[in-house]
Design an enzyme around this catalytic site. Sequence first.
Site, PDB file in Angstrom:
ATOM      1  N   ASP A 162       8.547 -57.763  78.439  1.00  0.00           N
ATOM      2  CA  ASP A 162       7.882 -56.650  77.759  1.00  0.00           C
ATOM      3  C   ASP A 162       7.015 -55.950  78.805  1.00  0.00           C
ATOM      4  O   ASP A 162       5.994 -56.468  79.227  1.00  0.00           O
ATOM      5  CB  ASP A 162       7.025 -57.198  76.608  1.00  0.00           C
ATOM      6  CG  ASP A 162       6.206 -56.117  75.902  1.00  0.00           C
ATOM      7  OD1 ASP A 162       6.257 -54.946  76.316  1.00  0.00           O
ATOM      8  OD2 ASP A 162       5.509 -56.461  74.928  1.00  0.00           O
TER       9      ASP A 162
ATOM     10  N   TRP B 140      -0.056 -59.976  72.724  1.00  0.00           N
ATOM     11  CA  TRP B 140       1.282 -59.408  72.546  1.00  0.00           C
ATOM     12  C   TRP B 140       2.361 -60.459  72.645  1.00  0.00           C
ATOM     13  O   TRP B 140       3.351 -60.420  71.909  1.00  0.00           O
ATOM     14  CB  TRP B 140       1.532 -58.259  73.518  1.00  0.00           C
ATOM     15  CG  TRP B 140       0.685 -57.063  73.205  1.00  0.00           C
ATOM     16  CD1 TRP B 140      -0.335 -56.554  73.959  1.00  0.00           C
ATOM     17  CD2 TRP B 140       0.747 -56.237  72.024  1.00  0.00           C
ATOM     18  NE1 TRP B 140      -0.896 -55.474  73.325  1.00  0.00           N
ATOM     19  CE2 TRP B 140      -0.255 -55.256  72.143  1.00  0.00           C
ATOM     20  CE3 TRP B 140       1.561 -56.242  70.885  1.00  0.00           C
ATOM     21  CZ2 TRP B 140      -0.470 -54.272  71.170  1.00  0.00           C
ATOM     22  CZ3 TRP B 140       1.345 -55.265  69.915  1.00  0.00           C
ATOM     23  CH2 TRP B 140       0.338 -54.298  70.067  1.00  0.00           C
TER      24      TRP B 140
ATOM     25  N   LYS C 162       2.370 -46.049  76.164  1.00  0.00           N
ATOM     26  CA  LYS C 162       1.293 -46.514  77.028  1.00  0.00           C
ATOM     27  C   LYS C 162       1.316 -45.739  78.347  1.00  0.00           C
ATOM     28  O   LYS C 162       0.326 -45.206  78.785  1.00  0.00           O
ATOM     29  CB  LYS C 162       1.440 -48.014  77.322  1.00  0.00           C
ATOM     30  CG  LYS C 162       1.549 -48.893  76.074  1.00  0.00           C
ATOM     31  CD  LYS C 162       0.242 -48.998  75.319  1.00  0.00           C
ATOM     32  CE  LYS C 162       0.404 -49.500  73.891  1.00  0.00           C
ATOM     33  NZ  LYS C 162       0.951 -50.828  73.739  1.00  0.00           N
TER      34      LYS C 162
HETATM   35  C1  PLP Z   1       1.390 -51.641  72.618  1.00  0.00           C
HETATM   36  C2  PLP Z   1       2.217 -52.798  72.970  1.00  0.00           C
HETATM   37  C3  PLP Z   1       3.259 -53.242  72.126  1.00  0.00           C
HETATM   38  C4  PLP Z   1       3.544 -52.623  70.767  1.00  0.00           C
HETATM   39  O1  PLP Z   1       4.001 -51.345  70.848  1.00  0.00           O
HETATM   40  P1  PLP Z   1       4.256 -50.462  69.522  1.00  0.00           P
HETATM   41  O2  PLP Z   1       4.996 -49.301  70.042  1.00  0.00           O
HETATM   42  O3  PLP Z   1       2.926 -50.135  68.935  1.00  0.00           O
HETATM   43  O4  PLP Z   1       5.075 -51.286  68.594  1.00  0.00           O
HETATM   44  C5  PLP Z   1       4.015 -54.306  72.547  1.00  0.00           C
HETATM   45  N1  PLP Z   1       3.771 -54.925  73.716  1.00  0.00           N
HETATM   46  C6  PLP Z   1       2.775 -54.522  74.540  1.00  0.00           C
HETATM   47  C7  PLP Z   1       2.565 -55.239  75.822  1.00  0.00           C
HETATM   48  C8  PLP Z   1       1.968 -53.457  74.192  1.00  0.00           C
HETATM   49  O5  PLP Z   1       0.984 -53.073  75.014  1.00  0.00           O
END
Ligand code: PLP
Length: 362
Positions: A173, A103, A197
């Site tokens: 993030d 990521w 998530k």
């Molecule tokens: C899933 C995830 C993303 C991307 O998320 P989307 O909503 O699919 O764009 C970005 N960063 C992390 C750490 C993730 O687990």
Amino acid sequence: MKYGRVYNFSAGPAMMPESVLEEIRDEMMNYNGSGMCVMEMSHRSKVFQQIAESAEQDLRDLMGIPSNYKVLFIQGGGTLQFAMVPMNLMKNGVACYAETGSWSKKAIAEAKKYGTVHVVASSKDKNYSYIPDCSDLPIPEDTDYFYICENETIHGTTWQALPNTKGHPLVSDQSSMFLSQPCNVSDYGLIYAGVQKNVGPAGMVVAIIREDLIREDLDPHVPIYMSYKTQADNDSMYNTPNCWAIYCCGKVFQYLKRIGGLDEMHRRNLEKAKILYDFLDSSKLFHGSVEKEFRSLMNVPFVTGNAELDAKAVAYTQAAGFENLKGHRSVGGLRASIYNAMPKEGVEALVDCLRKFEAENS
Ligand SMILES: *Cc1c(COP(=O)(O)O)cnc(C)c1O
């Protein structure tokens, strides 16, 4: 489980608390006497404004978000933030990134389109199985921000201590750890999290940004939607927001407040993760693929060391009613994502199943 539901170990979208799904079901045909489903409502209506305001306030209460931070609900998921961050925060065109897995790699590739990216730390040498030491890195003076992915969903690592940014704003993030534990918001310039998530349905990100980082003097080519200023000035309603996701996330925020907030959530998450890690540490067949000190509470990758046996174990867990345990292709093996909504009983039952598999395969 009730309703024939399964323990779903998906990395995302993932489980939501059952009581929240029940509330949503009960309000589906007629929300709070409005005669409408939330999906059918104008985002400008009083009743929806109330839903959105409460969601923001409940999140502020949960995280203790200081008043000089804006809370934004933006579409485009976590991925759009890979571009929005450099587009909005690169004033000098310079940023530092820590590369700790898939990521952060994606975020780095996107940021390079907008300016100079210094990858100041990386754990690539050991397939991202640890978090590099970021306590005293050389950081260029003109750096606009320092970026981390605080929990690497795929590799299963998490930061135990935040990096020393030497006074530069920290951007994090938190997609796969959002609201899993207390968070001191004032340590950050910007926190963002795709909600599918650990909170609600896919398609929305929560961004928490310190007001002084919201700029007016953006490159005129930045799409109007992708300016944090647009989002902040319009209370995330410059255009039609993801009303459904805001409503569902609001329900989860209320649920978290009800159970005792992020301290209690953290206690439960520590307890759940310990059950799984204790098993992995005692197993002769399976072992975790991350250095102990950096293990995630949310995403637990593990392997047997034999790809065929790994595949057999995945099939075995699925036949026993546990879903989505196949590891990501870049790590292999298995991965159990045990987010907030995964009950302790789910982790205990999984460990029983893995123990049985081990007994039959050794
Ligand atoms: C899933 C995830 C993303 C991307 O998320 P989307 O909503 O699919 O764009 C970005 N960063 C992390 C750490 C993730 O687990």
